[in-house]
Design an enzyme around this catalytic site. Structure first.
Site, PDB file in Angstrom:
ATOM      1  N   GLY A  84       0.837  -1.197   0.000  1.00  0.00           N
ATOM      2  CA  GLY A  84       0.000   0.000   0.000  1.00  0.00           C
ATOM      3  C   GLY A  84       0.865   1.237   0.000  1.00  0.00           C
ATOM      4  O   GLY A  84       1.776   1.372  -0.813  1.00  0.00           O
ATOM      5  N   ASP A  85       0.595   2.131   0.942  1.00  0.00           N
ATOM      6  CA  ASP A  85       1.394   3.362   1.032  1.00  0.00           C
ATOM      7  C   ASP A  85       2.229   3.377   2.305  1.00  0.00           C
ATOM      8  O   ASP A  85       2.529   4.439   2.854  1.00  0.00           O
ATOM      9  CB  ASP A  85       0.499   4.594   0.942  1.00  0.00           C
ATOM     10  CG  ASP A  85      -0.534   4.680   2.054  1.00  0.00           C
ATOM     11  OD1 ASP A  85      -0.651   3.718   2.846  1.00  0.00           O
ATOM     12  OD2 ASP A  85      -1.231   5.706   2.140  1.00  0.00           O
ATOM     13  N   GLU A  86       2.633   2.178   2.768  1.00  0.00           N
ATOM     14  CA  GLU A  86       3.451   2.055   3.973  1.00  0.00           C
ATOM     15  C   GLU A  86       4.885   1.677   3.631  1.00  0.00           C
ATOM     16  O   GLU A  86       5.126   0.728   2.887  1.00  0.00           O
ATOM     17  CB  GLU A  86       2.870   0.999   4.916  1.00  0.00           C
ATOM     18  CG  GLU A  86       1.526   1.378   5.499  1.00  0.00           C
ATOM     19  CD  GLU A  86       1.004   0.338   6.453  1.00  0.00           C
ATOM     20  OE1 GLU A  86       0.232   0.718   7.346  1.00  0.00           O
ATOM     21  OE2 GLU A  86       1.345  -0.853   6.320  1.00  0.00           O
TER      22      GLU A  86
END
Length: 179
Positions: A84-86
């Site tokens: 994801g955006d991690e």
């Protein structure tokens, strides 16, 4: 290579990060040193994906990875993408919390610069949680969990900032709760 790297960004994935973090912990124990784990989550990428499409979001993620590699330059450190955006960054051999804070400041600055994607100018930011070995945990899972908790505190306190883990962020163990 594919088993240990994120397909989109070519950064180390969770498996390779865990291995490097275990090795770094062993080294830090031997040297009586410190290391830092930075847990980074992008702010407001979901609206970009929802309005401009996942292809644009993917281009932003690739650019984020490039910018992070420019900031985190020591060979011994690791920039990884969990999904994801991690993203998680392992900083080996930090002397003080200030060393980690200097890097998070640079990260926030570089990610705060506009992203020029397909003739669009897109602004995003990041929230970063920081956990230091041995102060905030002595194993891979606890350091990641505590850095994640600190990141959620940063999000809660306004985003586009970093926070160090402290005991008030630790989850309550349900077995130890009083009735």
């Amino acid at each position: 290579h594919l088993a240990h790297h994120d397909v989109l960004t070519d950064l180390p994935n969770r498996a390779l990060l865990s291995d490097r973090l275990r090795q770094a912990l062993a080294q830090a124990r031997r040297d009586h040193g410190k290391l830092a784990v930075l847990f980074l989550d992008l702010d407001n990428l979901k609206p970009v994906n929802d309005t401009l499409g996942h292809a644009v979001g993917d281009l932003i993620l690739k650019e984020v990875a490039r910018r992070l590699r420019e900031v985190v330059t020591r060979q011994s450190d690791t920039v990884s993408r969990l999904g994801g955006d991690e993203f998680v960054i392992l900083l080996q051999r930090v002397n003080t919390e200030q060393d980690a804070f200097v890097i998070t400041d640079k990260i926030l600055d570089t990610l705060g610069q506009p992203f020029n994607i397909d003739q669009l100018v897109i602004n995003i930011s990041a929230s970063i949680g920081i956990a230091i070995f041995p102060d905030h945990g002595e194993d891979v899972d606890l350091l990641l969990r505590n850095a994640d908790a600190a990141m959620y505190r940063a999000k809660h306190e306004g985003r586009n900032c970093s926070r160090f883990f402290d005991a008030s962020m630790a989850p309550v163990d349900e077995d130890q709760e009083s009735p």
